[in-house]
Design a protein around this motif. Sequence first.
Motif, short mmCIF file in Angstrom:
data_model
loop_
_atom_site.label_atom_id
_atom_site.label_comp_id
_atom_site.label_asym_id
_atom_site.label_seq_id
_atom_site.Cartn_x
_atom_site.Cartn_y
_atom_site.Cartn_z
N LEU A 151 0.84 -1.19 0.00
CA LEU A 151 0.00 0.00 0.00
C LEU A 151 0.88 1.24 0.00
CD1 LEU A 151 -2.57 -1.14 2.69
CD2 LEU A 151 -2.85 -1.19 0.23
N SER A 152 0.41 2.29 -0.64
CA SER A 152 1.16 3.55 -0.69
C SER A 152 0.52 4.58 0.22
CB SER A 152 1.19 4.10 -2.12
OG SER A 152 1.86 3.20 -2.97
N CYS A 153 1.35 5.36 0.85
CA CYS A 153 0.89 6.43 1.74
C CYS A 153 0.16 7.49 0.91
CB CYS A 153 2.09 7.04 2.46
SG CYS A 153 1.66 8.44 3.52
N ALA A 154 -1.03 7.89 1.36
CA ALA A 154 -1.83 8.89 0.64
C ALA A 154 -1.18 10.26 0.65
CB ALA A 154 -3.22 8.97 1.26
N GLU A 155 -0.25 10.50 1.57
CA GLU A 155 0.40 11.80 1.68
C GLU A 155 1.73 11.85 0.92
OE1 GLU A 155 1.44 15.70 2.68
OE2 GLU A 155 -0.49 14.69 2.67
N CYS A 156 2.64 10.91 1.21
CA CYS A 156 3.99 11.00 0.64
C CYS A 156 4.30 9.95 -0.41
CB CYS A 156 5.04 10.94 1.75
SG CYS A 156 5.16 9.30 2.52
N GLY A 157 3.45 8.92 -0.53
CA GLY A 157 3.67 7.89 -1.54
C GLY A 157 4.57 6.75 -1.10
N ASN A 158 5.15 6.83 0.11
CA ASN A 158 6.00 5.75 0.59
C ASN A 158 5.16 4.51 0.88
OD1 ASN A 158 8.37 7.23 0.48
ND2 ASN A 158 8.21 7.94 2.59
N THR A 159 5.83 3.36 0.98
CA THR A 159 5.14 2.11 1.29
C THR A 159 4.63 2.13 2.73
OG1 THR A 159 6.51 0.91 -0.28
CG2 THR A 159 5.41 -0.40 1.40
N VAL A 160 3.39 1.69 2.90
CA VAL A 160 2.79 1.61 4.23
C VAL A 160 3.16 0.25 4.83
CG1 VAL A 160 0.64 1.64 5.54
CG2 VAL A 160 0.89 3.10 3.53
N THR A 161 3.84 0.27 5.95
CA THR A 161 4.24 -0.96 6.64
C THR A 161 3.25 -1.27 7.75
OG1 THR A 161 5.60 0.19 8.27
CG2 THR A 161 6.66 -0.40 6.17
N SER A 162 3.59 -2.26 8.58
CA SER A 162 2.71 -2.64 9.69
C SER A 162 2.60 -1.52 10.72
CB SER A 162 3.21 -3.92 10.35
OG SER A 162 4.53 -3.73 10.83
N GLU A 163 3.53 -0.55 10.70
CA GLU A 163 3.44 0.59 11.61
C GLU A 163 2.59 1.73 11.06
OE1 GLU A 163 7.58 0.57 11.76
OE2 GLU A 163 7.24 -1.33 12.78
N GLY A 164 1.99 1.53 9.89
CA GLY A 164 1.20 2.56 9.26
C GLY A 164 -0.10 2.84 10.00
N VAL A 165 -0.82 3.84 9.48
CA VAL A 165 -2.06 4.30 10.10
C VAL A 165 -3.16 4.26 9.04
CG1 VAL A 165 -3.18 6.24 11.27
CG2 VAL A 165 -0.72 5.87 11.55
N VAL A 166 -4.34 3.80 9.44
CA VAL A 166 -5.50 3.78 8.55
C VAL A 166 -6.55 4.70 9.14
CG1 VAL A 166 -7.31 2.37 7.53
CG2 VAL A 166 -5.04 1.42 7.84
N THR A 167 -7.07 5.63 8.33
CA THR A 167 -8.06 6.60 8.80
C THR A 167 -9.16 6.74 7.77
OG1 THR A 167 -6.26 7.85 9.82
CG2 THR A 167 -8.36 8.96 9.66
N ARG A 168 -10.37 6.98 8.21
CA ARG A 168 -11.47 7.29 7.31
C ARG A 168 -11.60 8.81 7.24
NH1 ARG A 168 -15.46 4.19 5.17
NH2 ARG A 168 -14.95 2.46 6.54
N ILE A 169 -11.41 9.36 6.05
CA ILE A 169 -11.50 10.80 5.85
C ILE A 169 -12.56 11.07 4.80
CG2 ILE A 169 -10.25 12.87 5.07
CD1 ILE A 169 -7.68 11.55 6.15
N ASN A 170 -13.56 11.83 5.18
CA ASN A 170 -14.67 12.17 4.30
C ASN A 170 -15.30 10.91 3.69
OD1 ASN A 170 -16.32 14.20 3.23
ND2 ASN A 170 -15.24 14.16 1.29
#
Length: 199
Positions: A151-170
């Motif tokens: 998965l890619s970070c919605a902000e910076c494009g880096n790979t999302v690892t197990s330490e990533g964050v999932v949020t519902r926005i709008n």
Amino acid sequence: MHNFDETDLEILRLLAKDGRRPFKEVAEMVELSAPAVSERVSKLEEQGIIRQFTIDIDRTQLRRSLPLLATVDVRPECLDLIRQQLVATPEVEYVYTTIESNLVFHANAPETNPREWILEQLDPSMIVSYEVELLADTERSFTLSGAEFALSCAECGNTVTSEGVVTRINGEIKQFCCPSCEERYETQFERLRERAENE
């Protein structure tokens, strides 16, 4: 953040081949319980990796038709309109847009007069040229490897690892590689929303 692994990949492979496969059967094949498979599938849906479960219909079995593949060189200003028209056409199964802004579509044209049907779908004033090939056979292949499953970070494009964050926005699920990216994204989103409301 759900830590994706080979079991998730195997669940995706099994469901891609048969979306109606019972979770109990999938569970036996991946050596988990049915509730554990259900939970993993829910997380994959939440992440937006599984978008929907659907069926694969062989339209040639329903009525006499000719499967074809067409490549259309569209005038740039007409690309979106032609693509929307093709997507809305019942006989068209897939529409692809190439990097050169051509449209490629797979359709099942009426067997009686496929050439006439194609010309009805394409407004000559909106296209530069087109090529059509009749298909002898079609086959879908589903392959997934661990390398694709990032998965890619919605902000910076880096790979999302197990330490990533999932949020519902709008109302949409967004993945971030870290809380800082999540905060920057949400701040920018709020600024843009306020600006839109004040205009």
